[in-house]
Each structure stands twice: as structure tokens, then as C-alpha cells.
Scaffold this motif. Structure first.
Motif, mmCIF file in Angstrom:
data_model
loop_
_atom_site.group_PDB
_atom_site.id
_atom_site.type_symbol
_atom_site.label_atom_id
_atom_site.label_comp_id
_atom_site.label_asym_id
_atom_site.label_seq_id
_atom_site.Cartn_x
_atom_site.Cartn_y
_atom_site.Cartn_z
ATOM 1 N N LYS A 31 0.814 -1.218 0.000
ATOM 2 C CA LYS A 31 0.000 0.000 0.000
ATOM 3 C C LYS A 31 0.849 1.269 0.000
ATOM 4 O O LYS A 31 0.514 2.242 -0.646
ATOM 5 N N GLY A 32 1.962 1.242 0.693
ATOM 6 C CA GLY A 32 2.808 2.414 0.786
ATOM 7 C C GLY A 32 3.842 2.539 -0.319
ATOM 8 O O GLY A 32 4.678 3.432 -0.284
ATOM 9 N N MET A 33 3.797 1.661 -1.298
ATOM 10 C CA MET A 33 4.806 1.661 -2.354
ATOM 11 C C MET A 33 4.247 2.223 -3.655
ATOM 12 O O MET A 33 3.066 2.067 -3.947
ATOM 13 N N PRO A 34 5.124 2.821 -4.439
ATOM 14 C CA PRO A 34 4.696 3.251 -5.778
ATOM 15 C C PRO A 34 4.529 2.019 -6.678
ATOM 16 O O PRO A 34 5.074 0.950 -6.385
ATOM 17 N N ALA A 35 3.776 2.185 -7.737
ATOM 18 C CA ALA A 35 3.582 1.086 -8.681
ATOM 19 C C ALA A 35 4.944 0.628 -9.198
ATOM 20 O O ALA A 35 5.821 1.442 -9.457
ATOM 21 N N GLY A 36 5.100 -0.678 -9.295
ATOM 22 C CA GLY A 36 6.365 -1.224 -9.769
ATOM 23 C C GLY A 36 6.449 -2.709 -9.518
ATOM 24 O O GLY A 36 5.503 -3.340 -9.025
ATOM 25 N N ILE A 37 7.603 -3.257 -9.838
ATOM 26 C CA ILE A 37 7.804 -4.705 -9.737
ATOM 27 C C ILE A 37 7.675 -5.195 -8.303
ATOM 28 O O ILE A 37 6.999 -6.190 -8.043
ATOM 29 N N THR A 40 4.067 -5.198 -7.131
ATOM 30 C CA THR A 40 3.357 -6.280 -7.815
ATOM 31 C C THR A 40 3.702 -7.629 -7.191
ATOM 32 O O THR A 40 2.824 -8.470 -7.001
ATOM 33 N N GLU A 41 4.984 -7.832 -6.868
ATOM 34 C CA GLU A 41 5.406 -9.083 -6.241
ATOM 35 C C GLU A 41 4.736 -9.278 -4.884
ATOM 36 O O GLU A 41 4.304 -10.385 -4.554
ATOM 37 N N LEU A 42 4.655 -8.213 -4.094
ATOM 38 C CA LEU A 42 4.021 -8.308 -2.771
ATOM 39 C C LEU A 42 2.540 -8.670 -2.903
ATOM 40 O O LEU A 42 2.034 -9.519 -2.166
ATOM 41 N N LEU A 43 1.855 -8.028 -3.842
ATOM 42 C CA LEU A 43 0.430 -8.313 -4.031
ATOM 43 C C LEU A 43 0.202 -9.720 -4.583
ATOM 44 O O LEU A 43 -0.756 -10.394 -4.194
ATOM 45 N N ARG A 44 1.089 -10.170 -5.455
ATOM 46 C CA ARG A 44 0.984 -11.526 -5.989
ATOM 47 C C ARG A 44 1.186 -12.547 -4.874
ATOM 48 O O ARG A 44 0.440 -13.518 -4.755
ATOM 49 N N LYS A 45 2.183 -12.297 -4.034
ATOM 50 C CA LYS A 45 2.452 -13.200 -2.907
ATOM 51 C C LYS A 45 1.257 -13.247 -1.956
ATOM 52 O O LYS A 45 0.869 -14.317 -1.488
#
Length: 68
Positions: A31-37, A40-45
Motif C-alpha cells: 500500500k505504501g509503495m509506488p507502482a512497480g515490480i 506487484t510481487e508483494l500483491l501476488r504473494k
């Protein structure tokens, strides 16, 4: 010689609960990160952990009813 006893998890800390907490933690980090790899990895996990929780629920259910 001193033998250390292995600490067992607290009774309220079930496997399913720990999975849900980890998914929530990963989503909070993303949530606190800008869009990026990395985001995306955190949300996928987090999604994979949610799926693992559903599979665990299904496998431990009485009669192994198909998931909905």
C-alpha cells in the motif's frame, strides 16, 4: 547440557490465521509503495497466500467438500 524446548504456537495462532495475517502484512507493505515490480510481487504473494488458505481449508474440512 541444557536442552531447549521448542516453543509451540499460541492456541489462537492457527495456520489459517497466520496465513491471513501474512497476506494482510504484505498488502500493507504494498500500500505504501509506488507502482512497480516490488509492489506487484508483494500483491501476488498475498494472493498466493490467500489461495493457500483456501486450499488448506478445503483439505482440512470434513468430507473434503469441493471449494466454492
Amino acid at each position: 547440557m541444557k536442552i531447549l524446548a521448542r516453543r509451540s504456537p499460541e492456541p489462537s495462532s492457527t495456520f489459517e490465521y497466520r496465513l491471513a495475517q501474512e497476506a494482510l502484512n504484505l498488502r500493507q507493505q504494498a500500500k505504501g509503495m509506488p507502482a512497480g515490480i516490488r509492489r506487484t510481487e508483494l500483491l501476488r504473494k498475498a494472493g498466493q497466500i490467500d489461495a493457500a488458505g483456501e486450499v488448506n481449508k478445503w483439505l482440512t474440512s470434513p468430507g473434503l467438500l469441493a471449494p466454492r
